[in-house]
Design an enzyme around this catalytic site. Structure first.
Site, PDB file in Angstrom:
ATOM      1  N   HIS A  58       0.763  -0.999  -0.461  1.00 52.87           N
ATOM      2  CA  HIS A  58       0.224   0.218   0.152  1.00 52.87           C
ATOM      3  C   HIS A  58       0.987   1.222  -0.126  1.00 52.87           C
ATOM      4  O   HIS A  58       2.174   1.613   0.540  1.00 52.87           O
ATOM      5  CB  HIS A  58      -1.273   0.045   1.176  1.00 52.87           C
ATOM      6  CG  HIS A  58      -1.949  -0.670   1.173  1.00 52.87           C
ATOM      7  ND1 HIS A  58      -3.285  -1.155   1.828  1.00 52.87           N
ATOM      8  CD2 HIS A  58      -1.733  -2.006   1.024  1.00 52.87           C
ATOM      9  CE1 HIS A  58      -3.697  -2.541   1.924  1.00 52.87           C
ATOM     10  NE2 HIS A  58      -3.207  -2.959   1.020  1.00 52.87           N
ATOM     11  N   GLU A  60       1.228   3.996   2.135  1.00 53.79           N
ATOM     12  CA  GLU A  60       1.657   4.101   2.406  1.00 53.79           C
ATOM     13  C   GLU A  60       2.541   3.632   3.222  1.00 53.79           C
ATOM     14  O   GLU A  60       3.679   3.767   4.201  1.00 53.79           O
ATOM     15  CB  GLU A  60      -0.156   4.357   4.246  1.00 53.79           C
ATOM     16  CG  GLU A  60      -0.997   5.407   3.355  1.00 53.79           C
ATOM     17  CD  GLU A  60      -2.040   3.945   3.733  1.00 53.79           C
ATOM     18  OE1 GLU A  60      -2.912   4.058   3.920  1.00 53.79           O
ATOM     19  OE2 GLU A  60      -1.936   3.658   2.179  1.00 53.79           O
ATOM     20  N   CYS A  88      -6.453   1.510   5.940  1.00 51.58           N
ATOM     21  CA  CYS A  88      -6.723   0.672   6.047  1.00 51.58           C
ATOM     22  C   CYS A  88      -6.225   0.098   7.525  1.00 51.58           C
ATOM     23  O   CYS A  88      -5.549   0.857   7.897  1.00 51.58           O
ATOM     24  CB  CYS A  88      -6.951  -0.223   5.248  1.00 51.58           C
ATOM     25  SG  CYS A  88      -4.965  -0.546   5.028  1.00 51.58           S
ATOM     26  N   CYS A  91      -2.205  -0.157   7.777  1.00 50.79           N
ATOM     27  CA  CYS A  91      -1.467   0.780   7.007  1.00 50.79           C
ATOM     28  C   CYS A  91      -2.383   1.681   8.703  1.00 50.79           C
ATOM     29  O   CYS A  91      -0.781   2.709   9.468  1.00 50.79           O
ATOM     30  CB  CYS A  91      -2.051   1.661   6.041  1.00 50.79           C
ATOM     31  SG  CYS A  91      -1.709   0.740   4.784  1.00 50.79           S
TER      32      CYS A  91
END
Length: 156
Positions: A58, A60, A88, A91
């Protein structure tokens, strides 16, 4: 929020949107992230899940890895993470563990957001670190790229 802070937040969110556009062009869910320290970008990333075949890739997480390498520390105290979509749970947990000071996100994620939409890991009183959160910065632009991506995906 002071006017200067709002302008800085928009400036850095525009940079996160540029990262989101990179993932969009690769056929990835268009999410971009930028990490700043003292008003300077120290890391930037976009979703690379499909490209890397890595469910943890992801924006992040990749930005945290880059910032940690640059600062030579896993503790990212004093940093701000700008991300186009609410993080999410994976993260959000990483943001807490990295000791990031501030989270700024654009669009809320009503299906899996862990910074207030579904759960709020980043401000949970039982955790050892809490982030300051600002949401809704360039919300319309951040939402638009996601809506366009998923609309095109459904049409194909």
């Amino acid at each position: 929020m002071p006017y200067e802070q709002h302008i800085n937040d928009e400036t850095f969110m525009h940079r996160a949107l540029l990262e989101a556009k990179k993932s969009y062009l690769k056929g990835e869910v268009p999410v971009g992230a930028v990490i700043t320290l003292d008003g300077h970008v120290i890391a930037r990333a976009h979703n690379c899940i499909e490209e890397l075949q890595d469910p943890t890739a992801h924006a992040e997480i990749l930005a945290i890895r880059e910032a940690s390498a640059k600062l030579r520390s896993w503790r990212l105290v004093g940093t701000t993470l700008y991300v186009t979509l609410e993080p999410c749970s994976m993260c959000a947990g990483a943001l807490v563990l990295a000791r990031i000071t501030r989270l700024v996100y654009g669009a809320p994620d009503p299906k899996s957001g862990a910074a207030g939409s579904i759960i709020n890991l980043v401000e949970h009183e039982l955790l050892n670190h809490r982030l300051n959160v600002t949401s809704g910065i360039l919300k319309d632009e951040c939402s638009a790229i996601l809506k366009q991506f998923f609309s095109e995906l459904r049409d194909s």
